[in-house]
Design a protein around this motif. Structure first.
Motif, PDB file in Angstrom:
ATOM      1  N   PRO A 175      -9.915   2.489  -2.802  1.00  0.00           N
ATOM      2  CA  PRO A 175     -10.021   3.957  -2.846  1.00  0.00           C
ATOM      3  C   PRO A 175     -11.383   4.478  -2.424  1.00  0.00           C
ATOM      4  O   PRO A 175     -11.474   5.519  -1.756  1.00  0.00           O
ATOM      5  CB  PRO A 175      -9.731   4.274  -4.321  1.00  0.00           C
ATOM      6  N   ALA A 176     -12.452   3.783  -2.796  1.00  0.00           N
ATOM      7  CA  ALA A 176     -13.793   4.239  -2.423  1.00  0.00           C
ATOM      8  C   ALA A 176     -13.978   4.223  -0.912  1.00  0.00           C
ATOM      9  O   ALA A 176     -14.623   5.114  -0.340  1.00  0.00           O
ATOM     10  CB  ALA A 176     -14.854   3.352  -3.085  1.00  0.00           C
ATOM     11  N   SER A 179     -12.110   7.214   0.617  1.00  0.00           N
ATOM     12  CA  SER A 179     -12.885   8.443   0.400  1.00  0.00           C
ATOM     13  C   SER A 179     -14.053   8.533   1.363  1.00  0.00           C
ATOM     14  O   SER A 179     -14.341   9.600   1.932  1.00  0.00           O
ATOM     15  CB  SER A 179     -13.408   8.491  -1.039  1.00  0.00           C
ATOM     16  N   HIS A 180     -14.739   7.395   1.560  1.00  0.00           N
ATOM     17  CA  HIS A 180     -15.904   7.381   2.436  1.00  0.00           C
ATOM     18  C   HIS A 180     -15.507   7.710   3.870  1.00  0.00           C
ATOM     19  O   HIS A 180     -16.222   8.439   4.570  1.00  0.00           O
ATOM     20  CB  HIS A 180     -16.575   6.012   2.383  1.00  0.00           C
ATOM     21  N   LEU A 182     -12.928   9.528   4.830  1.00  0.00           N
ATOM     22  CA  LEU A 182     -12.557  10.944   4.901  1.00  0.00           C
ATOM     23  C   LEU A 182     -13.764  11.867   4.796  1.00  0.00           C
ATOM     24  O   LEU A 182     -13.713  13.015   5.245  1.00  0.00           O
ATOM     25  CB  LEU A 182     -11.545  11.275   3.799  1.00  0.00           C
ATOM     26  N   GLU A 183     -14.846  11.375   4.197  1.00  0.00           N
ATOM     27  CA  GLU A 183     -16.071  12.170   4.089  1.00  0.00           C
ATOM     28  C   GLU A 183     -17.021  11.938   5.260  1.00  0.00           C
ATOM     29  O   GLU A 183     -18.049  12.600   5.375  1.00  0.00           O
ATOM     30  CB  GLU A 183     -16.804  11.825   2.785  1.00  0.00           C
ATOM     31  N   TYR A 213      -3.882   6.689  -5.162  1.00  0.00           N
ATOM     32  CA  TYR A 213      -3.819   7.390  -3.886  1.00  0.00           C
ATOM     33  C   TYR A 213      -3.472   8.871  -4.037  1.00  0.00           C
ATOM     34  O   TYR A 213      -3.610   9.638  -3.086  1.00  0.00           O
ATOM     35  CB  TYR A 213      -2.805   6.726  -2.959  1.00  0.00           C
ATOM     36  N   PHE A 216      -6.139  11.373  -2.950  1.00  0.00           N
ATOM     37  CA  PHE A 216      -6.330  11.682  -1.530  1.00  0.00           C
ATOM     38  C   PHE A 216      -5.312  12.705  -1.047  1.00  0.00           C
ATOM     39  O   PHE A 216      -5.622  13.583  -0.249  1.00  0.00           O
ATOM     40  CB  PHE A 216      -6.244  10.409  -0.692  1.00  0.00           C
ATOM     41  N   GLU A 219      -6.640  16.055  -2.991  1.00  0.00           N
ATOM     42  CA  GLU A 219      -7.988  16.541  -2.691  1.00  0.00           C
ATOM     43  C   GLU A 219      -8.221  16.723  -1.195  1.00  0.00           C
ATOM     44  O   GLU A 219      -8.814  17.715  -0.764  1.00  0.00           O
ATOM     45  CB  GLU A 219      -9.022  15.571  -3.262  1.00  0.00           C
ATOM     46  N   TYR A 220      -7.763  15.762  -0.397  1.00  0.00           N
ATOM     47  CA  TYR A 220      -8.036  15.791   1.042  1.00  0.00           C
ATOM     48  C   TYR A 220      -6.843  16.265   1.864  1.00  0.00           C
ATOM     49  O   TYR A 220      -6.944  16.392   3.090  1.00  0.00           O
ATOM     50  CB  TYR A 220      -8.450  14.396   1.525  1.00  0.00           C
ATOM     51  N   SER A 293     -18.403   1.520  -4.823  1.00  0.00           N
ATOM     52  CA  SER A 293     -17.340   0.964  -3.991  1.00  0.00           C
ATOM     53  C   SER A 293     -17.142  -0.532  -4.190  1.00  0.00           C
ATOM     54  O   SER A 293     -16.374  -1.153  -3.468  1.00  0.00           O
ATOM     55  CB  SER A 293     -17.662   1.216  -2.513  1.00  0.00           C
TER      56      SER A 293
END
Length: 379
Positions: A175-176, A179-180, A182-183, A213, A216, A219-220, A293
């Motif tokens: 998951p980390a 996220s990374h 997507l950021e 999940y 994501f 949030e995204y 992470s």
């Protein structure tokens, strides 16, 4: 064979391909990231990209555990074996990852280091039992799939009082990494890597379940479909993602329901939580330093932490400037975009980590000749 042959049928794959082609909207493009290297392998092996419409693009992600190991971590393992005299044990592909000074664990072994390939943590424990006079270090890598066996090995070592056993822990978290990505500027600002959704990993999800999940999706606003590794699994997941995008939905769907539940393997999660805690930061190859992470061994089990036992200090080492593994792991470039691919860098002589493991994007493309087809179509 149940769950194998029935998920590899060519006729059904073509039916799924026609269904995807009928569902996609010609005026838009679809970009889906298959996070896991196992899915990259399946896409290349079975030629799934050839079955997809031209406006459906698959983006390779960083889900190969060998590929994301930074050079500095390999250097630590080599130092333990070559300079500290430890018996260093790890999984096969890890031994071939290029490190500093033209070395790898396999080349360090050729120089006299005691490096052993093992098939499981049980093999490493057995070596510690058989050689009580030696320091035996298990070089632990991988995502959530391989973390529970490492936790159990540490618990077993404590129960037996194996004072000569320790773990160099390099376990990372899925998951980390998502996220990374997507950021990252490529996705959020520059738009060079459009990602409309993710194919979620199979084996990882059997452990952590589908619940992580959901963040994501909410949030995204990115749909996630967890899929198995067989070709029909992947094709069905792509069809499910296309439908979500068309309908404006951002949900977590589970194509791999035959093995994955929402809660996952709770017993495995409990053992991992008992032995490990989050690191504040950890460097990934291609993703740089990613906060929270990765895992480290808790203080209660410090006796089995090789970093503490040997006083190891991590030092970041830059990748080969000519190698594009970092960009490939982020989905910014394709294997054939690297000028070393298929010439200087091959599975027999890997320059970058993506060419080492069969789950690496470069090795998958090279092994199944996908780069030849792409070179022809690009030209």
């Amino acid at each position: 064979m149940k769950y194998i042959a029935e998920f590899r049928g060519g006729a059904l794959a073509r039916t799924l391909a026609r269904s995807i082609a009928a569902a996609v909207r010609p005026e838009r493009r679809y970009s889906f990231m298959e996070f896991c290297g196992g899915h990259t392998h399946a896409i290349s092996r079975y030629g799934l990209a050839d079955l997809l419409p031209a406006n459906v693009r698959m983006v390779h992600g960083p889900g190969c555990p060998v590929c994301v190991l930074p050079i500095g971590r390999i250097d630590l393992a080599i130092a333990l074996a070559l300079e500290r005299g430890a018996m260093l044990c790890s999984y096969g592909d890890t031994l071939r990852v290029p490190a500093s000074g033209g070395l790898s664990l396999l080349k360090a072994k050729a120089r006299g280091a005691d490096v052993r390939m093992v098939y499981s943590t049980l093999d490493a424990l057995q070596l510690a039992r058989e050689h009580p006079e030696r320091e035996v270090v298990f070089f632990a890598i991988g995502f959530e799939t391989t973390t529970p066996p490492t936790a159990l090995a540490i618990l077993q070592a404590q129960a037996e009082g194996l004072a000569n056993f320790s773990v160099l822990c390099c376990h990372v978290l899925t998951p980390a990494a998502i996220s990374h990505i997507l950021e990252s500027p490529e996705v959020r600002q520059w738009g060079t890597v459009p990602i409309d959704g993710f194919i979620g990993p199979a084996h990882v999800s059997t452990v952590i379940g589908s619940r992580p999940y959901e963040f994501f999706a909410e949030e995204y606003r990115k749909p996630v479909v967890i899929a198995g590794f067989e070709p029909l699994d992947v094709m069905q997941a792509i069809r499910m993602l296309v439908r979500q995008v068309n309908e404006g939905r951002c949900e977590v769907e589970n194509e791999f329901a035959r093995a994955v539940t929402r809660e996952g393997n709770v017993k495995a999660q409990d053992r991992v939580a008992q032995v490990f805690e989050l690191r504040r930061e950890f460097e990934w190859r291609g993703l740089s330093v990613v906060p929270y992470s990765a895992l480290r061994i808790r203080g209660d089990y410090a006796a089995f932490d090789a970093e503490r036992r040997f006083g190891l200090q991590y030092r970041s080492v830059p990748d080969n400037k000519a190698c594009e593994c970092g960009a490939i792991l982020r989905g910014v470039k394709r294997p054939q975009d690297c000028r070393l691919f298929g010439t200087v860098c091959t599975p027999d002589n890997p320059v970058g980590s993506c060419m080492v493991s069969s789950e690496g994007a470069c090795a998958a493309h090279y092994g199944y000749g996908r780069y030849k087809d792409m070179a022809t179509s690009d030209g």
